[in-house]
Write an enzyme that holds these catalytic residues in place. Structure first.
Site, short mmCIF file in Angstrom:
data_model
loop_
_atom_site.label_atom_id
_atom_site.label_comp_id
_atom_site.label_asym_id
_atom_site.label_seq_id
_atom_site.Cartn_x
_atom_site.Cartn_y
_atom_site.Cartn_z
N ASP A 147 0.82 -1.21 0.00
CA ASP A 147 0.00 0.00 0.00
C ASP A 147 0.86 1.27 0.00
OD1 ASP A 147 -2.29 1.46 0.02
OD2 ASP A 147 -2.84 1.03 2.09
N GLY A 148 0.36 2.31 -0.63
CA GLY A 148 1.00 3.62 -0.55
C GLY A 148 1.64 4.10 -1.84
N ASN A 155 -10.52 -2.95 -6.65
CA ASN A 155 -9.68 -2.07 -7.47
C ASN A 155 -10.23 -1.83 -8.88
OD1 ASN A 155 -6.49 -3.16 -6.04
ND2 ASN A 155 -7.76 -1.40 -5.53
N ARG A 177 -11.45 1.70 -9.69
CA ARG A 177 -10.56 2.85 -9.89
C ARG A 177 -10.74 3.42 -11.31
NH1 ARG A 177 -5.02 2.30 -6.44
NH2 ARG A 177 -6.06 1.78 -4.50
C1 FPP Z 1 -1.76 0.17 -3.44
O1 FPP Z 1 -1.33 1.50 -3.51
C2 FPP Z 1 -1.33 -0.61 -4.58
C3 FPP Z 1 -2.14 -1.19 -5.50
C4 FPP Z 1 -3.60 -1.11 -5.50
C5 FPP Z 1 -1.61 -1.95 -6.60
C6 FPP Z 1 -0.41 -2.78 -6.30
C7 FPP Z 1 0.38 -2.79 -7.52
C8 FPP Z 1 1.69 -2.79 -7.56
C9 FPP Z 1 2.55 -2.92 -6.38
C10 FPP Z 1 2.28 -2.60 -8.90
C11 FPP Z 1 3.17 -3.69 -9.29
C12 FPP Z 1 2.62 -5.03 -9.12
C13 FPP Z 1 2.62 -5.96 -10.07
C14 FPP Z 1 2.18 -7.31 -9.71
C15 FPP Z 1 3.04 -5.69 -11.44
P1 FPP Z 1 -2.42 2.63 -3.70
O2 FPP Z 1 -2.53 2.94 -5.12
O3 FPP Z 1 -3.68 2.21 -3.04
O4 FPP Z 1 -1.74 3.81 -2.89
P2 FPP Z 1 -2.45 4.92 -2.04
O5 FPP Z 1 -3.17 4.23 -0.92
O6 FPP Z 1 -1.29 5.75 -1.54
O7 FPP Z 1 -3.35 5.67 -2.95
#
Ligand code: FPP
EC number: 2.5.1.-
Length: 253
Positions: free
Chosen positions: A21-22, A69, A72
């Site tokens: 996350d993040g 997700n 989004r």
């Molecule tokens: C959470 O951060 C992350 C995700 C929803 C997606 C996870 C994806 C990756 C780590 C990209 C690479 C992975 C692969 C398998 C290619 P967020 O977008 O919710 O962050 P925020 O809470 O700060 O908005």
């Protein structure tokens, strides 16, 4: 700094699950679009898998895309899917070199065709690797998984192949997407949020939970070692008392 040498070899978590996350906040801090955070998340993915493998963990599962997700913006969803396809292809030689077996769980049929094909190719190419199993949780939601599992079991009861008395915790476990994985011992969530967000709810029943303020794109193997060290210093009682556990420990030494 946490080092792999500090980790006790006799108390290694068999299965580590991570809520990465993040990414969005990491990008925002830099004045960039959210997808910039996702692109910069790949080093953390690589470091975690290598780190977990160095520790001697059998399985690592990453929450890469949840059932929620899909809500989004389309631009972000499309970018995440193309990142998945490109990074799987790019990482394949390293998966082979590091003996990583790739696995995927979730409603995989919801993914774009190209993502499904690439996943299948990588899963097939790495199927005999056996140092560590890396599971990508994609279009994954724990309630969806449990719902699918209940329907499967109900079908068997309806067909007369199963009696309600035969439904045990083991049978449920065998019908979850994670049937070939051990229970999660350690769950890590980055970015300071302290929630499970519909992740592996059944499998986390006895897991130790570890939360860190580090944003996912900054997460490195030393952060994983620190989480494992913290895990090793906790007492897992599985409902028993400390005294009972000490007694068991004395019997084994
Ligand atoms: C959470 O951060 C992350 C995700 C929803 C997606 C996870 C994806 C990756 C780590 C990209 C690479 C992975 C692969 C398998 C290619 P967020 O977008 O919710 O962050 P925020 O809470 O700060 O908005």
């Amino acid at each position: 700094m946490s080092l792999v040498e500090n980790i006790k070899k006799n108390k290694v978590p068999k299965h580590i699950a991570i809520i990465m996350d993040g990414n969005g906040r990491w990008a925002k801090k830099k004045g960039m679009a959210r997808i910039f955070g996702h692109r910069n998340a790949l080093t953390a993915v690589r470091e975690s898998v290598i780190g977990a493998s160095e520790v001697g963990t059998e399985a690592i599962s990453l929450y890469a895309f949840s059932t929620e997700n899909w809500n989004r913006p389309k631009l972000e969803v499309d970018a995440l899917m193309s990142l998945l396809i490109h990074s799987l292809k790019k990482e394949l030689p390293d998966f082979q070199k590091n003996n990583v077996k790739v696995n995927a769980i979730g409603r995989l049929g919801d993914l774009p065709k190209k993502a499904q094909e690439t996943l299948n190719e990588v899963i097939d190419a790495t199927k005999t690797n056996n140092k560590i199993t890396l599971t990508f949780c994609l279009s994954y939601g724990s309630r969806e998984e449990i719902n699918t599992c209940v329907k499967k079991i109900a079908e068997e009861v309806k067909k007369g192949n199963l009696n309600p008395e035969d439904i045990t915790e083991d049978l449920i476990q065998q019908n979850l997407y994670t049937h070939n994985l051990p229970d999660v011992d350690l769950m890590i969530r980055t970015s300071g949020e302290q929630r499970l967000s519909n992740y592996l709810l059944w499998q986390l029943a006895y897991a130790e939970l570890y939360f860190t303020e580090t944003l996912w794109p900054d997460f490195r193997r030393e952060d994983l070692f620190k989480a494992v060290e913290t895990y090793q210093n906790r007492e897992r009682r599985f409902g028993k008392t400390s005294e009972q556990l000490e007694g068991e420990h004395e019997q084994t030494i």
